[in-house]
Design a protein around this motif. Structure first.
Motif, short mmCIF file in Angstrom:
data_model
loop_
_atom_site.label_atom_id
_atom_site.label_comp_id
_atom_site.label_asym_id
_atom_site.label_seq_id
_atom_site.Cartn_x
_atom_site.Cartn_y
_atom_site.Cartn_z
N SER A 140 0.83 -1.20 0.00
CA SER A 140 0.00 0.00 0.00
C SER A 140 0.86 1.25 0.00
O SER A 140 2.08 1.19 0.18
N THR A 141 0.19 2.39 -0.20
CA THR A 141 0.83 3.69 -0.06
C THR A 141 -0.20 4.67 0.47
O THR A 141 -1.39 4.50 0.27
N GLY A 169 5.20 -5.80 3.76
CA GLY A 169 4.84 -5.59 5.15
C GLY A 169 5.69 -4.59 5.90
O GLY A 169 5.41 -4.27 7.05
N LYS A 170 6.75 -4.05 5.26
CA LYS A 170 7.62 -3.08 5.93
C LYS A 170 7.28 -1.68 5.43
O LYS A 170 7.22 -1.44 4.23
N ASN A 171 7.08 -0.76 6.37
CA ASN A 171 6.70 0.61 6.04
C ASN A 171 7.94 1.48 5.85
O ASN A 171 8.86 1.46 6.67
N PHE A 172 7.96 2.25 4.76
CA PHE A 172 9.04 3.20 4.48
C PHE A 172 8.42 4.60 4.42
O PHE A 172 7.44 4.81 3.70
N THR A 179 1.77 7.47 -7.97
CA THR A 179 2.24 6.34 -7.19
C THR A 179 1.20 5.24 -6.94
O THR A 179 1.51 4.07 -7.14
N PRO A 180 -0.05 5.56 -6.58
CA PRO A 180 -1.01 4.46 -6.38
C PRO A 180 -1.22 3.61 -7.64
O PRO A 180 -1.32 2.38 -7.55
N LEU A 189 0.69 -1.35 -11.27
CA LEU A 189 1.46 -1.81 -12.43
C LEU A 189 2.66 -2.64 -11.96
O LEU A 189 2.94 -3.71 -12.50
N TRP A 190 3.38 -2.17 -10.95
CA TRP A 190 4.53 -2.90 -10.41
C TRP A 190 4.13 -4.30 -9.97
O TRP A 190 4.80 -5.28 -10.29
N ASN A 191 3.05 -4.40 -9.22
CA ASN A 191 2.64 -5.70 -8.69
C ASN A 191 2.24 -6.68 -9.78
O ASN A 191 2.30 -7.89 -9.57
N LYS A 192 1.86 -6.19 -10.96
CA LYS A 192 1.49 -7.06 -12.09
C LYS A 192 2.64 -7.26 -13.08
O LYS A 192 2.57 -8.14 -13.92
#
Length: 120
Positions: free
Chosen positions: A7-8, A17-20, A98-99, A104-107
């Protein structure tokens, strides 16, 4: 292995699972690192225009595509020199807010690197 982005929200992004709470790069090997936006900010006075120096830092030999999350509302852009650099190195660039870039990144498949701006 390409990490999944969960997510963002304004000011942060969650990867595996790690937040940046800063802009990130994702390398071909899946490594997440902090964006070196000072490379652009010192030239343009903002990190919303990607400089040639930052483009060269983001570039990774073997990559075929760069997905850029341009911020929550899409403020980040490539400078003319950065755009030309990626074209000359046969890197296809896709700039999206970004959302949308996360989806797109995840696919995406193949040799892809990414940069995600988490504000604006």
């Amino acid at each position: 292995m390409k990490p999944k982005i969960n997510s963002t929200s304004f000011g942060s992004i969650t990867v595996k699972g790690k937040n940046f709470e800063y802009d990130i790069l994702i390398r071909l090997d899946g490594q997440v690192e902090k964006r070196r936006k000072k490379l652009s900010k010192k030239l343009y006075g903002t990190s919303h225009k990607l400089s040639l120096a930052e483009a060269k830092y983001i570039y990774e030999k073997g990559a075929e595509k760069l997905i850029m999350g341009t911020g929550q509302t899409g403020y980040v852009e490539l400078s003319k020199k950065a755009k030309k650099f990626f074209e000359e190195n046969d890197i296809k660039t896709k700039l999206l807010p970004t959302p949308e870039a996360i989806k797109l990144w995840n696919k995406s498949k193949g040799k892809t690197i990414a940069m995600f701006h988490v504000t604006c």
